[in-house]
Motif scaffolding. Structure first.
Motif, PDB file in Angstrom:
ATOM      1  N   PRO A 102       0.797  -1.238   0.000  1.00  0.00           N
ATOM      2  CA  PRO A 102       0.000   0.000   0.000  1.00  0.00           C
ATOM      3  C   PRO A 102       0.825   1.282   0.000  1.00  0.00           C
ATOM      4  O   PRO A 102       0.322   2.323  -0.404  1.00  0.00           O
ATOM      5  N   THR A 103       2.081   1.200   0.436  1.00  0.00           N
ATOM      6  CA  THR A 103       2.885   2.428   0.465  1.00  0.00           C
ATOM      7  C   THR A 103       3.659   2.647  -0.832  1.00  0.00           C
ATOM      8  O   THR A 103       4.384   3.623  -0.956  1.00  0.00           O
ATOM      9  N   MET A 104       3.500   1.729  -1.772  1.00  0.00           N
ATOM     10  CA  MET A 104       4.261   1.850  -3.029  1.00  0.00           C
ATOM     11  C   MET A 104       3.320   2.188  -4.180  1.00  0.00           C
ATOM     12  O   MET A 104       2.135   1.849  -4.150  1.00  0.00           O
ATOM     13  N   ASN A 109       5.601  -1.327  -7.145  1.00  0.00           N
ATOM     14  CA  ASN A 109       5.039  -2.646  -6.855  1.00  0.00           C
ATOM     15  C   ASN A 109       5.561  -3.696  -7.831  1.00  0.00           C
ATOM     16  O   ASN A 109       5.883  -4.807  -7.425  1.00  0.00           O
ATOM     17  N   VAL A 110       5.621  -3.313  -9.111  1.00  0.00           N
ATOM     18  CA  VAL A 110       6.123  -4.288 -10.104  1.00  0.00           C
ATOM     19  C   VAL A 110       7.578  -4.651  -9.797  1.00  0.00           C
ATOM     20  O   VAL A 110       7.979  -5.808  -9.881  1.00  0.00           O
ATOM     21  N   LEU A 111       8.341  -3.644  -9.383  1.00  0.00           N
ATOM     22  CA  LEU A 111       9.770  -3.870  -9.127  1.00  0.00           C
ATOM     23  C   LEU A 111      10.053  -4.356  -7.704  1.00  0.00           C
ATOM     24  O   LEU A 111      11.197  -4.641  -7.363  1.00  0.00           O
ATOM     25  N   PRO A 148      -0.553   5.603  -6.447  1.00  0.00           N
ATOM     26  CA  PRO A 148      -0.539   4.489  -5.481  1.00  0.00           C
ATOM     27  C   PRO A 148      -1.226   3.254  -6.053  1.00  0.00           C
ATOM     28  O   PRO A 148      -2.259   3.365  -6.727  1.00  0.00           O
ATOM     29  N   ALA A 149      -0.643   2.088  -5.775  1.00  0.00           N
ATOM     30  CA  ALA A 149      -1.203   0.847  -6.318  1.00  0.00           C
ATOM     31  C   ALA A 149      -2.614   0.598  -5.801  1.00  0.00           C
ATOM     32  O   ALA A 149      -3.427  -0.030  -6.476  1.00  0.00           O
ATOM     33  N   VAL A 150      -2.900   1.091  -4.610  1.00  0.00           N
ATOM     34  CA  VAL A 150      -4.238   0.851  -4.054  1.00  0.00           C
ATOM     35  C   VAL A 150      -5.323   1.642  -4.779  1.00  0.00           C
ATOM     36  O   VAL A 150      -6.507   1.412  -4.549  1.00  0.00           O
TER      37      VAL A 150
ATOM     38  N   ALA B 106      11.601  -8.181   5.128  1.00  0.00           N
ATOM     39  CA  ALA B 106      10.172  -7.968   4.860  1.00  0.00           C
ATOM     40  C   ALA B 106       9.575  -7.030   5.898  1.00  0.00           C
ATOM     41  O   ALA B 106       8.793  -6.132   5.575  1.00  0.00           O
ATOM     42  N   LEU B 107       9.980  -7.230   7.150  1.00  0.00           N
ATOM     43  CA  LEU B 107       9.462  -6.385   8.231  1.00  0.00           C
ATOM     44  C   LEU B 107       9.910  -4.940   8.050  1.00  0.00           C
ATOM     45  O   LEU B 107       9.100  -4.002   8.149  1.00  0.00           O
ATOM     46  N   LEU B 108      11.179  -4.767   7.735  1.00  0.00           N
ATOM     47  CA  LEU B 108      11.721  -3.406   7.656  1.00  0.00           C
ATOM     48  C   LEU B 108      11.280  -2.664   6.407  1.00  0.00           C
ATOM     49  O   LEU B 108      10.989  -1.464   6.465  1.00  0.00           O
ATOM     50  N   ILE B 109      11.229  -3.362   5.279  1.00  0.00           N
ATOM     51  CA  ILE B 109      11.007  -2.646   4.021  1.00  0.00           C
ATOM     52  C   ILE B 109       9.557  -2.701   3.556  1.00  0.00           C
ATOM     53  O   ILE B 109       9.097  -1.808   2.855  1.00  0.00           O
ATOM     54  N   ALA B 110       8.821  -3.736   3.944  1.00  0.00           N
ATOM     55  CA  ALA B 110       7.428  -3.824   3.483  1.00  0.00           C
ATOM     56  C   ALA B 110       6.429  -3.462   4.586  1.00  0.00           C
ATOM     57  O   ALA B 110       5.483  -2.713   4.341  1.00  0.00           O
ATOM     58  N   VAL B 111       6.638  -3.968   5.784  1.00  0.00           N
ATOM     59  CA  VAL B 111       5.644  -3.773   6.855  1.00  0.00           C
ATOM     60  C   VAL B 111       5.804  -2.416   7.536  1.00  0.00           C
ATOM     61  O   VAL B 111       4.835  -1.682   7.730  1.00  0.00           O
TER      62      VAL B 111
END
Lengths: 255, 185
Positions: A102-104, A109-111, A148-150, B106-111
């Motif tokens: 959600p933040t990308m 998202n693709v990358l 945003p992807a969302v 995953a925790l640091l960069i995605a979550v």
């Protein structure tokens, strides 16, 4: 080359547990390369658990464990000491609910699969365009790559998730009810995509829809109560099922 | 005043860092073993202890102020970070893990980017609380001075009021900036 010789993945004697509860019981199932294999069955029959076992996502659950073996190109993915992270890059998993980051934005998202794994593509624009074209999303999103992807529709988000997986060039793609939240038009696009995907990799799709399995798959398997009841090519399974339970399910007597 | 501020800032920063790391760890580690259970107990006790600890330590030297700030900040940040990271949908970390990303990455960069705006806001609130607790230590005390007890109390109350308003104003000023922060992008 016959289909038996093109087995990409092979689950053999696979048991899966949630704590002490056995969710999968002695499942043996081949997944043929460059073909679509469908898994059908009623709720709680172990379809999703099976799929999650194939790329070692199952073991991340609290108290979850697996017994048996799963061969990928002849090597056991549950061999001791094997790091599951590289395996998950080779065996992509598409979840039931689109899970874009959600933040990308769309491009990120693709990358994301590449970036999160520390891979820097030589030409990231080319990767984005290629993957989005592959999932028929390029025309709709080429002017919205930085949004945003969302902000995309649910169907577009699901295709974006597939594009994100394709960027890693997986050998097998697992799809866990990818169309369960989509309308018929978005579902048709995903089904078309399934046929295209199997040009380059093996595809395993879990579905509740018997009709969808009949439309898109080359091979089909029927699960019931955590066990594999029947596996054969789709035509045979749907026209001459070998087990009375399969016939009952296909004709709507239960499920 | 300058050394007081420096001490509190130093201790607060250390408390945020420590609390943040512990919070991340606890968020992804259920109560599996003794270490996690012990950590949770320590954090819970420390979260209830600050006023008492502050009273016992009488933080009027820079290092004592720093330590008091650390004791005040770290349990609050730990609990807050744990709760906020747990609130991020599991699908986000599952998506990253399914792409072959190791757990901590995953925790640091995605979550974490999903929880970051709330964590930043929470840290600002924690600092407000710390300033509230430590406001008296920013001034030299003069218990034996010429001022009577009533006047002393009035001045203390006034200081309390000023520091509370200043802390809330600081938070209000920083809030839009903190909300717009998107780290790790």
């Amino acid at each position: 080359m016959n289909d038996a010789a093109r087995v990409k993945m092979h689950a053999r004697g696979l048991h899966a547990f949630y704590g002490r509860k056995e969710a999968l019981c002695n499942v043996t199932l081949p997944i043929i390369d460059k073909r679509v294999t469908a898994i059908i069955g009623p709720s709680e029959c172990g379809k999703s658990t099976f799929v999650r076992c194939l790329n070692r996502m199952h073991e991340l659950g609290e108290g979850a464990s697996v017994r048996g073996e799963v061969l990928l190109n002849g090597s056991d993915i549950y061999a001791s000491g094997l790091d599951p992270a590289p395996l998950r890059r080779r065996v992509g998993l598409i979840a039931k609910r689109p899970n874009v980051f959600p933040t990308m934005n769309v491009r990120e998202n693709v990358l994301s699969g590449l970036r999160l794994n520390g891979i820097v593509p030589a030409d990231s624009d080319e990767v984005v365009e290629r993957c989005l074209k592959r999932v028929s999303l390029w025309i709709d999103t080429k002017d919205r790559l930085l949004e945003p992807a969302v902000s995309l529709s649910i169907g577009e988000q699901q295709r974006l998730c597939i594009a994100r997986t394709l960027a890693l060039e997986p050998e097998v793609i697992l799809m866990d009810e990818p169309c369960s939240l989509l309308d018929p038009i978005a579902t048709a696009k995903i089904e078309d995509l399934l046929r295209d995907l199997c040009d380059t990799c093996a595809v395993l799709v879990v579905t509740h829809s018997v009709q969808q399995a009949a439309r898109v798959s080359d091979f089909a398997a029927f699960f019931l109560l955590g066990a594999l009841v029947e596996y054969s090519d789709t035509d045979t399974l749907f026209t001459k099922p070998g087990d009375a339970r399969t016939e009952d399910y296909l004709t709507g007597r239960f499920g | 005043m300058v050394t007081s501020t420096f001490g509190v800032a130093l201790g607060g920063a250390a408390g945020v860092a420590l609390g943040f790391v512990l919070g991340m760890h606890l968020a992804r580690m259920p109560e599996r073993n003794r270490v996690e259970r012990w950590l949770r107990t320590v954090v819970c006790i420390a979260a209830g202890a600050p006023p008492l600890a502050f009273a016992l330590m009488m933080p009027y030297a820079t290092l004592q102020r720093a330590f008091a700030a650390l004791v005040l900040v770290f349990p609050l940040v730990t609990m807050m970070a744990e709760i906020l990271v747990r609130r991020v949908p599991r699908e986000v970390s599952d998506a990253a893990l399914a792409l072959g990303v190791p757990r901590w990455r995953a925790l640091l960069i995605a979550v974490l980017p999903c929880a970051w705006p709330q964590i930043a806001r929470g840290v600002a609130i924690v600092f407000t609380v710390v300033l509230f607790h430590l406001q008296g230590s920013f001034y030299e005390t003069d218990a034996g001075g010429s001022l009577g007890q009533t006047t002393q109390d009035a001045i203390t109350s006034l200081r309390l009021l000023v520091w509370t308003i200043a802390s809330l104003a600081l938070y209000a000023l920083l809030r839009p900036f903190l909300s717009s922060l998107k780290l790790f992008r």
